[in-house]
Structures are given as C-alpha cells and as structure tokens.
Design an enzyme around this catalytic site. Structure first.
Site, PDB file in Angstrom:
ATOM      1  N   HIS A 103     -35.098   0.358 -10.996  1.00 58.53           N
ATOM      2  CA  HIS A 103     -33.874   0.801 -10.299  1.00 58.53           C
ATOM      3  C   HIS A 103     -33.079   1.769 -11.158  1.00 58.53           C
ATOM      4  O   HIS A 103     -33.074   1.679 -12.379  1.00 58.53           O
ATOM      5  CB  HIS A 103     -32.993  -0.386  -9.894  1.00 58.53           C
ATOM      6  CG  HIS A 103     -32.769  -1.363 -11.000  1.00 58.53           C
ATOM      7  ND1 HIS A 103     -33.713  -2.296 -11.360  1.00 58.53           N
ATOM      8  CD2 HIS A 103     -31.734  -1.545 -11.848  1.00 58.53           C
ATOM      9  CE1 HIS A 103     -33.260  -3.011 -12.372  1.00 58.53           C
ATOM     10  NE2 HIS A 103     -32.056  -2.568 -12.700  1.00 58.53           N
ATOM     11  N   HIS A 149     -29.243   3.040 -11.857  1.00 57.36           N
ATOM     12  CA  HIS A 149     -27.820   2.745 -11.670  1.00 57.36           C
ATOM     13  C   HIS A 149     -27.058   4.055 -11.465  1.00 57.36           C
ATOM     14  O   HIS A 149     -27.310   5.035 -12.176  1.00 57.36           O
ATOM     15  CB  HIS A 149     -27.224   2.095 -12.928  1.00 57.36           C
ATOM     16  CG  HIS A 149     -27.792   0.757 -13.264  1.00 57.36           C
ATOM     17  ND1 HIS A 149     -27.146  -0.420 -12.959  1.00 57.36           N
ATOM     18  CD2 HIS A 149     -28.924   0.393 -13.913  1.00 57.36           C
ATOM     19  CE1 HIS A 149     -27.862  -1.448 -13.401  1.00 57.36           C
ATOM     20  NE2 HIS A 149     -28.951  -0.979 -13.987  1.00 57.36           N
TER      21      HIS A 149
HETATM   22  P1  5GP Z   1     -30.695  -4.149 -14.824  1.00 62.09           P
HETATM   23  O1  5GP Z   1     -30.078  -5.108 -15.788  1.00 62.09           O
HETATM   24  O2  5GP Z   1     -32.026  -4.705 -14.406  1.00 62.09           O
HETATM   25  O3  5GP Z   1     -30.737  -2.737 -15.282  1.00 62.09           O
HETATM   26  O4  5GP Z   1     -29.735  -4.129 -13.565  1.00 62.09           O
HETATM   27  C1  5GP Z   1     -29.790  -5.041 -12.533  1.00 62.09           C
HETATM   28  C2  5GP Z   1     -28.540  -4.851 -11.731  1.00 62.09           C
HETATM   29  O5  5GP Z   1     -28.688  -5.579 -10.540  1.00 62.09           O
HETATM   30  C3  5GP Z   1     -27.288  -5.374 -12.424  1.00 62.09           C
HETATM   31  O6  5GP Z   1     -26.315  -4.353 -12.516  1.00 62.09           O
HETATM   32  C4  5GP Z   1     -26.827  -6.528 -11.536  1.00 62.09           C
HETATM   33  O7  5GP Z   1     -25.437  -6.596 -11.441  1.00 62.09           O
HETATM   34  C5  5GP Z   1     -27.480  -6.210 -10.212  1.00 62.09           C
HETATM   35  N1  5GP Z   1     -27.845  -7.370  -9.411  1.00 62.09           N
HETATM   36  C6  5GP Z   1     -28.365  -8.549  -9.840  1.00 62.09           C
HETATM   37  N2  5GP Z   1     -28.619  -9.369  -8.792  1.00 62.09           N
HETATM   38  C7  5GP Z   1     -28.256  -8.665  -7.678  1.00 62.09           C
HETATM   39  C8  5GP Z   1     -28.298  -8.981  -6.283  1.00 62.09           C
HETATM   40  O8  5GP Z   1     -28.690 -10.060  -5.852  1.00 62.09           O
HETATM   41  N3  5GP Z   1     -27.851  -8.003  -5.432  1.00 62.09           N
HETATM   42  C9  5GP Z   1     -27.394  -6.800  -5.868  1.00 62.09           C
HETATM   43  N4  5GP Z   1     -26.992  -5.935  -4.933  1.00 62.09           N
HETATM   44  N5  5GP Z   1     -27.330  -6.476  -7.179  1.00 62.09           N
HETATM   45  C10 5GP Z   1     -27.769  -7.404  -8.073  1.00 62.09           C
END
Ligand code: 5GP
Length: 143
Positions: free
Chosen positions: A107, A109
């Site tokens: 993903h 951001h």
């Molecule tokens: P990462 O740490 O993998 O780069 O980012 C994952 C992102 O997903 C985080 O910013 C977190 O807040 C978001 N996130 C985690 N669980 C969920 C969810 O169930 N729904 C949504 N929309 N975002 C989520």
C-alpha cells in the site's frame, strides 16, 4: 513479523477489504486499484492506495500494478491537497516489519502536510468513523 520474502497471506485486513468482508471508507476504485481512508490516520486526510493484485511488498508487485497504484495515488493526492487545503503532502510506502510495515498487502500512504504540524504516531490511534466519513466526503468532491 513481515519479511521481504514472505508468501502472500490472503487473510490480511486489506485482502478482506478487497473481498468486501470488512467495512471501509472508499475514496476511489478502478479495475486495478482501491483508495480508502486510513482508520488510524497520522494526519487529517491520511489515506491509502492499494493494488487489487496480491503482493506483500514493492518487490513482489508486478510493474503494471505498481504503475496503476502511482496513477491512482496522483489522482487521489491531488484531491486530498485541494480538499484539505494542504500546502504539501507525503507519499510513503513501507516494506517489511524492519521498515515499519504492519499490513502485509502492498500500500501507498498519502499524507497531507501543513507547516509545523507533526504527524501522529503510525497505526496507533483509531479515528472516529463520523470524522473519517466527513473528511472522505470532502476528498471525494474533488475526484
Ligand atoms: P503500514 O504500517 O503497513 O505501512 O500501514 C498500514 C496502515 O493501515 C496504517 O496506517 C494503519 O493505520 C492502517 N490500517 C490498519 N488496519 C486498518 C483497517 O482495518 N482499515 C483501514 N482503512 N486502515 C487500516
């Protein structure tokens, strides 16, 4: 623990969102990508773009899916900037736990930035759904 050579696990939360098994606040969708609000935003307007193609990290994602994510990120970032009247924004993409990745589906951001306004902690504090919906509506108005 997410590692660079992990196999894709379709039990992850974004795979569930893609299958419609988990609620989400969608901003934009096309045949290759989905953009939606981050539920633990680090800034007002923080949202995510994911490929529909399963991949854990940037290294696993085929180039055409990677390109599709960037096209959607540009579209959505432009809308976020206008909706939040943001003078700047960040794109961020974390690969493996060592880099802070917490969800094992690739993903991007999108984080609107304002002078002097620090980001909140990463994936820490859930935002009120009504607030997220209100922000999403403002962003959708520019999509
Ligand atoms: P990462 O740490 O993998 O780069 O980012 C994952 C992102 O997903 C985080 O910013 C977190 O807040 C978001 N996130 C985690 N669980 C969920 C969810 O169930 N729904 C949504 N929309 N975002 C989520």
């Amino acid at each position: 623990m997410i590692k660079l050579d992990d196999a894709y696990d379709d039990g992850n939360i974004f795979a569930k969102i893609l299958r419609g098994e988990m609620p989400n606040i969608t901003l934009y969708e096309d045949d290759k990508t989905l953009a939606f609000m981050d539920i633990m935003p680090q800034a007002v307007g923080h949202c995510l773009v994911i490929p529909k193609q399963p991949a854990v990290t940037f290294l696993d994602l085929p180039d055409d899916a990677s390109a599709a994510v960037m096209v959607t990120a540009k579209k959505v970032a432009a809308a976020v900037v206008k909706a939040l009247d943001a003078p700047g924004f960040m794109l961020a993409q974390l690969n493996s736990s060592a880099a802070g990745q917490t969800v094992p589906h690739y993903h991007m951001h999108i984080l609107p930035r304002h002078e002097g306004l620090e980001l909140k902690f990463h994936a820490r504090e859930p935002e009120d759904m009504a607030v997220l919906n209100e922000t999403a509506e403002k962003i959708r108005a520019y999509l």
